[in-house]
Design a protein around this motif. Structure first.
Motif, PDB file in Angstrom:
ATOM      1  N   GLU A 208      25.074  14.724 -27.975  1.00  0.00           N
ATOM      2  CA  GLU A 208      23.806  15.410 -28.211  1.00  0.00           C
ATOM      3  C   GLU A 208      23.455  15.421 -29.695  1.00  0.00           C
ATOM      4  O   GLU A 208      22.318  15.122 -30.088  1.00  0.00           O
ATOM      5  CB  GLU A 208      23.875  16.854 -27.700  1.00  0.00           C
ATOM      6  N   GLN A 209      24.425  15.781 -30.537  1.00  0.00           N
ATOM      7  CA  GLN A 209      24.152  15.882 -31.969  1.00  0.00           C
ATOM      8  C   GLN A 209      23.830  14.517 -32.574  1.00  0.00           C
ATOM      9  O   GLN A 209      22.928  14.404 -33.413  1.00  0.00           O
ATOM     10  CB  GLN A 209      25.343  16.517 -32.687  1.00  0.00           C
ATOM     11  N   ALA A 210      24.540  13.488 -32.152  1.00  0.00           N
ATOM     12  CA  ALA A 210      24.265  12.150 -32.675  1.00  0.00           C
ATOM     13  C   ALA A 210      22.890  11.668 -32.231  1.00  0.00           C
ATOM     14  O   ALA A 210      22.118  11.115 -33.026  1.00  0.00           O
ATOM     15  CB  ALA A 210      25.349  11.175 -32.217  1.00  0.00           C
ATOM     16  N   PHE A 211      22.546  11.899 -30.976  1.00  0.00           N
ATOM     17  CA  PHE A 211      21.245  11.466 -30.472  1.00  0.00           C
ATOM     18  C   PHE A 211      20.107  12.194 -31.181  1.00  0.00           C
ATOM     19  O   PHE A 211      19.083  11.601 -31.523  1.00  0.00           O
ATOM     20  CB  PHE A 211      21.157  11.705 -28.966  1.00  0.00           C
ATOM     21  N   ASP A 212      20.278  13.494 -31.414  1.00  0.00           N
ATOM     22  CA  ASP A 212      19.204  14.289 -32.012  1.00  0.00           C
ATOM     23  C   ASP A 212      18.861  13.838 -33.424  1.00  0.00           C
ATOM     24  O   ASP A 212      17.756  14.119 -33.918  1.00  0.00           O
ATOM     25  CB  ASP A 212      19.576  15.774 -32.021  1.00  0.00           C
ATOM     26  N   LEU A 213      19.772  13.127 -34.086  1.00  0.00           N
ATOM     27  CA  LEU A 213      19.467  12.648 -35.430  1.00  0.00           C
ATOM     28  C   LEU A 213      18.287  11.678 -35.418  1.00  0.00           C
ATOM     29  O   LEU A 213      17.558  11.573 -36.406  1.00  0.00           O
ATOM     30  CB  LEU A 213      20.697  11.981 -36.050  1.00  0.00           C
ATOM     31  N   TRP A 214      18.113  10.964 -34.300  1.00  0.00           N
ATOM     32  CA  TRP A 214      16.973  10.059 -34.193  1.00  0.00           C
ATOM     33  C   TRP A 214      15.656  10.838 -34.145  1.00  0.00           C
ATOM     34  O   TRP A 214      14.586  10.281 -34.417  1.00  0.00           O
ATOM     35  CB  TRP A 214      17.096   9.184 -32.954  1.00  0.00           C
ATOM     36  N   LEU A 215      15.725  12.121 -33.789  1.00  0.00           N
ATOM     37  CA  LEU A 215      14.528  12.954 -33.698  1.00  0.00           C
ATOM     38  C   LEU A 215      14.369  13.828 -34.925  1.00  0.00           C
ATOM     39  O   LEU A 215      13.662  14.827 -34.894  1.00  0.00           O
ATOM     40  CB  LEU A 215      14.610  13.835 -32.437  1.00  0.00           C
ATOM     41  N   GLY A 216      15.047  13.471 -36.003  1.00  0.00           N
ATOM     42  CA  GLY A 216      15.033  14.273 -37.223  1.00  0.00           C
ATOM     43  C   GLY A 216      13.641  14.500 -37.765  1.00  0.00           C
ATOM     44  O   GLY A 216      12.681  13.830 -37.356  1.00  0.00           O
ATOM     45  N   PRO A 217      13.497  15.451 -38.692  1.00  0.00           N
ATOM     46  CA  PRO A 217      12.178  15.786 -39.228  1.00  0.00           C
ATOM     47  C   PRO A 217      11.382  14.579 -39.715  1.00  0.00           C
ATOM     48  O   PRO A 217      10.170  14.536 -39.589  1.00  0.00           O
ATOM     49  CB  PRO A 217      12.511  16.737 -40.381  1.00  0.00           C
ATOM     50  N   SER A 218      12.050  13.573 -40.263  1.00  0.00           N
ATOM     51  CA  SER A 218      11.377  12.353 -40.703  1.00  0.00           C
ATOM     52  C   SER A 218      12.407  11.243 -40.803  1.00  0.00           C
ATOM     53  O   SER A 218      13.616  11.484 -40.790  1.00  0.00           O
ATOM     54  CB  SER A 218      10.698  12.566 -42.063  1.00  0.00           C
ATOM     55  N   VAL A 219      11.923  10.016 -40.897  1.00  0.00           N
ATOM     56  CA  VAL A 219      12.832   8.877 -41.010  1.00  0.00           C
ATOM     57  C   VAL A 219      13.664   8.974 -42.289  1.00  0.00           C
ATOM     58  O   VAL A 219      14.864   8.689 -42.281  1.00  0.00           O
ATOM     59  CB  VAL A 219      12.040   7.554 -40.976  1.00  0.00           C
TER      60      VAL A 219
END
Length: 312
Positions: A208-219
């Motif tokens: 979950e934590q690794a995947f959520d990095l793709w949804l971070g506030p910005s690239v």
């Protein structure tokens, strides 16, 4: 050189069994999943074009091709959303070509006021990088003794927020909240051995934590954080990050150092304007509710002046 889009398409192709799409089993093959000919035929594109997408040689597939690939791979709704997002960042639509940088970490006073109304519940304000920007005393109680909120080693700054939100006003008038080290769930999961004991389903939480990095506030925030974390988190983190496995988020199971076993439902409110999330953790059963009450009482006794916490 590969791309996030190509990596995801390849990973999904390798994970899909032909029978799940009504395709015949053509016998043994060197790698698992579908041959390229299968999704290419279903999507109405050539095998050569699919190969170029997977290898990162084509970075701008059309919307119709992306949707056709989603159908061909049998993606569910969250996976389709992720595929479309990766198509955008691979094609440069979401990229401002700015330098990697940490995210905005200041929490609006009205959000802190909302968090205060949730006391004595378990709640926190976070972002997709895993920064714990503010939390209730009950969150501190259920994470006490786990190392998640430890501040000594990292120089993390936290401050008690008073009823008038004086400390938060100070943070909002300076850049300090954006540059200070804060407790971070993702870093904790991948670098602190205690996390594997605290999270009963550590593998699921890590995904979950690794995947959520793709949804971070910005690239640029994503690039900044992954570049910082990868050297210390090791290949397990990199493998999960590049695996693009959309997690199935179930009940969160915690094993508190005191011996209490907790089962918690998670409800998340997106604060889109801030690229932050307000997360509320709710006991999933009566035993958990009683355990949370005991941990809250113990924490209150040990920290009688505990109030809402936010970074400063």
């Amino acid at each position: 050189m590969g791309t996030p889009l190509g990596d995801f398409v390849r990973a999904k192709r390798d994970s899909v069994q032909p029978a799940s799409l009504g395709l015949p089993d053509r016998g043994r093959r060197r790698s698992p999943g579908l041959r390229r000919t299968d999704p290419a035929a279903l999507a109405g594109i050539s095998v050569e074009y699919l190969t170029r997408i997977e290898q990162g040689r084509d970075r701008n597939p059309s919307v119709s091709v992306v949707n056709a690939l989603a159908d061909a791979l049998g993606l569910d709704a969250p996976e389709r959303d992720h595929l479309r997002y990766l198509a955008k960042i691979t094609g440069g639509v979401c990229v401002a070509h700015t330098r990697p940088a940490p995210p905005r970490r200041r929490v609006r006073p009205t959000v802190l006021g909302t968090l205060r109304l949730l006391e004595p519940g378990i709640a926190l304000v976070t972002n997709r990088l895993g920064d714990i920007l503010a939390r209730t005393s009950a969150f501190e109680a259920v994470t006490s003794g786990t190392g998640l909120l430890d501040t000594g080693a990292t120089g993390t700054a936290t401050a008690t927020v008073t009823g008038a939100l004086d400390v938060t006003d100070t943070a909002n008038k300076t850049d300090m909240a954006d540059t200070v080290d804060v407790p971070n769930l993702t870093r904790y999961v991948f670098t602190d051995p205690r996390a594997r004991s605290f999270f009963v389903d550590w593998d699921d939480v890590a995904d979950e934590q690794a995947f959520d990095l793709w949804l971070g506030p910005s690239v640029e925030n994503h690039e900044w954080f992954t570049a910082e974390l990868a050297p210390v988190a090791g290949p397990d983190f990199t493998r999960r990050l590049n695996g693009h496995e959309v997690p199935r988020r179930g009940v969160l199971r915690l094993r508190h150092p005191s011996g209490h076993e907790l089962r918690l439902h998670r409800e998340t409110l997106e604060l889109a304007a801030d690229a932050q999330q307000l997360v509320v953790l709710l006991p999933a059963d009566d035993d958990t509710a009683r355990a949370v009450d005991q941990l809250r009482q113990l924490h209150a006794a040990q920290s009688p002046k505990t109030r809402l916490r936010a970074i400063s």
